[in-house]
Motif scaffolding. Sequence first.
Motif, PDB file in Angstrom:
ATOM      1  N   GLN A   1     -86.123 -62.711-110.418  1.00 14.74           N
ATOM      2  CA  GLN A   1     -86.068 -61.695-111.209  1.00 14.74           C
ATOM      3  C   GLN A   1     -86.845 -60.467-111.066  1.00 14.74           C
ATOM      4  O   GLN A   1     -86.201 -59.373-111.321  1.00 14.74           O
ATOM      5  CB  GLN A   1     -86.220 -62.370-112.704  1.00 14.74           C
TER       6      GLN A   1
ATOM      7  N   SER B   1     -84.826 -48.100-106.844  1.00 11.78           N
ATOM      8  CA  SER B   1     -84.602 -48.513-108.408  1.00 11.78           C
ATOM      9  C   SER B   1     -84.623 -50.132-108.407  1.00 11.78           C
ATOM     10  O   SER B   1     -84.589 -50.592-107.500  1.00 11.78           O
ATOM     11  CB  SER B   1     -83.147 -47.975-108.524  1.00 11.78           C
ATOM     12  N   GLY B   2     -84.432 -50.522-109.614  1.00 14.58           N
ATOM     13  CA  GLY B   2     -84.528 -51.910-109.753  1.00 14.58           C
ATOM     14  C   GLY B   2     -83.272 -52.578-109.065  1.00 14.58           C
ATOM     15  O   GLY B   2     -83.498 -53.758-108.464  1.00 14.58           O
ATOM     16  N   GLY B   3     -82.011 -52.344-109.211  1.00 15.03           N
ATOM     17  CA  GLY B   3     -80.986 -52.814-108.543  1.00 15.03           C
ATOM     18  C   GLY B   3     -81.190 -52.677-106.723  1.00 15.03           C
ATOM     19  O   GLY B   3     -80.737 -53.557-106.516  1.00 15.03           O
ATOM     20  N   GLU B   4     -81.633 -51.608-106.507  1.00 13.95           N
ATOM     21  CA  GLU B   4     -82.042 -51.477-104.897  1.00 13.95           C
ATOM     22  C   GLU B   4     -82.959 -52.451-104.497  1.00 13.95           C
ATOM     23  O   GLU B   4     -82.612 -53.163-103.706  1.00 13.95           O
ATOM     24  CB  GLU B   4     -82.524 -50.103-104.750  1.00 13.95           C
TER      25      GLU B   4
ATOM     26  N   GLN C   1     -83.340 -55.559-106.089  1.00 16.87           N
ATOM     27  CA  GLN C   1     -82.721 -56.885-106.085  1.00 16.87           C
ATOM     28  C   GLN C   1     -82.011 -56.914-104.818  1.00 16.87           C
ATOM     29  O   GLN C   1     -81.773 -58.162-104.459  1.00 16.87           O
ATOM     30  CB  GLN C   1     -82.042 -56.999-107.365  1.00 16.87           C
TER      31      GLN C   1
ATOM     32  N   THR D   1     -80.455 -60.532-112.454  1.00 14.93           N
ATOM     33  CA  THR D   1     -79.976 -59.475-113.274  1.00 14.93           C
ATOM     34  C   THR D   1     -80.775 -59.179-114.366  1.00 14.93           C
ATOM     35  O   THR D   1     -80.671 -58.329-115.165  1.00 14.93           O
ATOM     36  CB  THR D   1     -78.530 -59.626-113.672  1.00 14.93           C
TER      37      THR D   1
ATOM     38  N   ASN E   1     -83.784 -58.033-114.800  1.00 13.03           N
ATOM     39  CA  ASN E   1     -84.318 -56.706-114.991  1.00 13.03           C
ATOM     40  C   ASN E   1     -83.648 -55.679-114.720  1.00 13.03           C
ATOM     41  O   ASN E   1     -84.023 -54.428-114.492  1.00 13.03           O
ATOM     42  CB  ASN E   1     -85.614 -56.714-113.788  1.00 13.03           C
ATOM     43  N   LEU E   2     -82.201 -55.920-114.581  1.00 13.99           N
ATOM     44  CA  LEU E   2     -81.382 -54.743-114.133  1.00 13.99           C
ATOM     45  C   LEU E   2     -80.539 -54.343-115.332  1.00 13.99           C
ATOM     46  O   LEU E   2     -79.979 -54.905-116.279  1.00 13.99           O
ATOM     47  CB  LEU E   2     -80.504 -55.106-113.192  1.00 13.99           C
ATOM     48  N   ASP E   3     -80.008 -52.960-115.145  1.00 12.30           N
ATOM     49  CA  ASP E   3     -78.961 -52.403-116.214  1.00 12.30           C
ATOM     50  C   ASP E   3     -77.609 -53.014-115.802  1.00 12.30           C
ATOM     51  O   ASP E   3     -77.502 -53.687-114.892  1.00 12.30           O
ATOM     52  CB  ASP E   3     -78.779 -50.717-116.201  1.00 12.30           C
TER      53      ASP E   3
ATOM     54  N   SER F   1     -76.016 -52.301-112.565  1.00 10.47           N
ATOM     55  CA  SER F   1     -76.627 -52.806-111.325  1.00 10.47           C
ATOM     56  C   SER F   1     -76.456 -54.315-111.275  1.00 10.47           C
ATOM     57  O   SER F   1     -76.157 -55.069-110.230  1.00 10.47           O
ATOM     58  CB  SER F   1     -78.181 -52.621-111.406  1.00 10.47           C
ATOM     59  N   GLY F   2     -76.487 -54.904-112.575  1.00 14.92           N
ATOM     60  CA  GLY F   2     -76.146 -56.463-112.676  1.00 14.92           C
ATOM     61  C   GLY F   2     -75.012 -56.746-111.902  1.00 14.92           C
ATOM     62  O   GLY F   2     -74.667 -57.727-111.249  1.00 14.92           O
TER      63      GLY F   2
END
Lengths: 403, 239
Positions: free
Chosen positions: B91, B144-147, B149, B170, B172-174, B177-178
């Motif tokens: 996460q 970014s968070g998604g990147e 991950q 997912t 910590n992601l919007d 992105s999730g």
Amino acid sequence: MNIKTAFFLAITSIKRGNKGTLAMTILIMTLAYVNLVFIASIFGGIVEAINKEAVDNQYSNIVIEPAIDEKYINNKDAIRQIETIPKIIGVSSHYIDNPIVKYDEHKDNKDVKSSRWILKSINPPDEKKVTKIHESIIEGSFLETTDRNQILIGKEIAGGYGGDLDHLSLGVSVGDEIDVFFNNGINRSYIVKGIFSTKSTQADQMLFITKKEMESILKVHNWASEILVKIEDTGNEDVYIEQIRELGLKKEDIKKWSDLMGFTSGASKSFTMISIILGVIGTVVAGVTIFIIIFVSVVNKRKQIGILKAIGMEEDTIILYFVIQALFYGVVGVVLGVSLILFVIRPFFISNPLDFPVGWVSLKVTFNIIKISNLSLIGAALIGGFFPAYRGAKESILKSIWG
Amino acid sequence: MLISIKDLKKEFVNDEVVTKVLHGISFDIEKGDFISIMGPSGSGKSTLMHILGFLDKPSSGSYHFEGEDASKLEDDKLAEMRSEKIGFVFQAFNLLNRVSALENVMLPLIYTSKTKKERMEKAKHYLTEVGLEHRFGHTPNKLSGGEKQRVAIARALVNEPHIIFADEPTGNLDSKSGIQIMKILEDLNEKGHTIILVTHEKQTAEYAKRIIRLKDGLVVKDFVVNNRNIAKNGDELVK
């Protein structure tokens, strides 16, 4: 264990870490190294200065004294032949007496200063080959072979030159007349021709007259109370002593200069002990410094350690990663320290030796000192780096990642 | 059979206080499966995943991985298993912040016999697979968070593991992105990777083919998902 990975991580960590911290760490290691070498070298320099003074102004390399039941060395042939031994630079025969020396400044028998001092006779050209007293004249001049009523005296006897024994000195200058009362009852007056000052207090407590003059007093010819022998290769005295004995000086007491250095031998051992103690303290401080640096690094990288273990890195590799980092600090400290010692500090002290009471002291940087200091610092870095790394690597993965 | 656990128990001891987290869990996982381990906070799902991923050891019970008894493996062997057979997606991403995305992905490969060039090519391939071909040189703090991950997924994939563990990937992601991350996991499963997803979100869990629901350290439900979520085009959720 994966050495390649450990190297990669260590180099990355060093390259991308805080440059200021890196510079400070290396500076500390460099100074710790310089400290190790400097202390050992300065003590080595002091001992060397004491020894040099003794060789240059007191004993030369080899001292031959009469057999135990004899007053003089009377083997004239042997004395003459010593000089023929290859690589012997010079031989100087001395007669020795310890007369009472008096100085009556106003010739009125009032305030007469007198004391017993060591008086030696020399043949000036021979003496110049074995000692450096002729280079230490501070007033007047050295003796000539033909001088008869002239005397050369050390600064401790003359007084007024900042010696340690000023309270016993005669208070004379060049040109003054002093009276010498020899042990055989003869007394003569001499004009002070020169005053010398070495760094050896013992040498500065002596008087010199010429050999011819002394032989006329002692009624002897070409004998000696002691013979000083100067050789080319100091340290190799035993070889020459053997050759001297083969000339027929079988019963005479022949000693190396180092055998006569009781004080220096004790001082040398004390200096070595002090040097070892300070070296150990310096090494421990360096090791503790590395320990703290690696400990902080391990704490800061706790999560990273966990991640590395989670993706399959072995504990040994992680330990090696930090040990390499510690080793890097140690090796760079050694390299910079050696450079600083050899190219800056040592040349500086050679140009500007320290004026110690025992002589001019410079750094005596030997290969052995460098080798021991290198091993000490690198060893300290390895040990200081290993323990925090071991502790960090052995922590459970989950604790490392999530705390 | 890829994984087989029987009566798996785990307890933690802190200051002589024993906390039982898993009370005896048993199930099997086949190769190519896509499983969600679901449950509320404190149900033991993360602890279970850590044990399955060799990050932790059970207090009792048996755990066989590809037929091998994991309880008998030494630490170095477990490290080797994590390196070669398992990929983790956390996460919190758990990337190394001081190295680039490319170097993060290359790191697990350093144990292989591949040359640096080969390792770089492979890492680039997987970063491209997760859509980060324009982010090779970026350090995690510039992503970014998604990147992040997706970098973590690329790192998990680069050793071509048998199984991927994703712990709240997912979390910590919007939502967009999730969905992108779930799309990647779906695609990986379709390519034959076994995926074990740990989540407390029902919607995320329903991307899996099978859900194992935990409560208070016990399996309370183990069922096949009949109406799976599908991440269409990587950014849209459909049933």
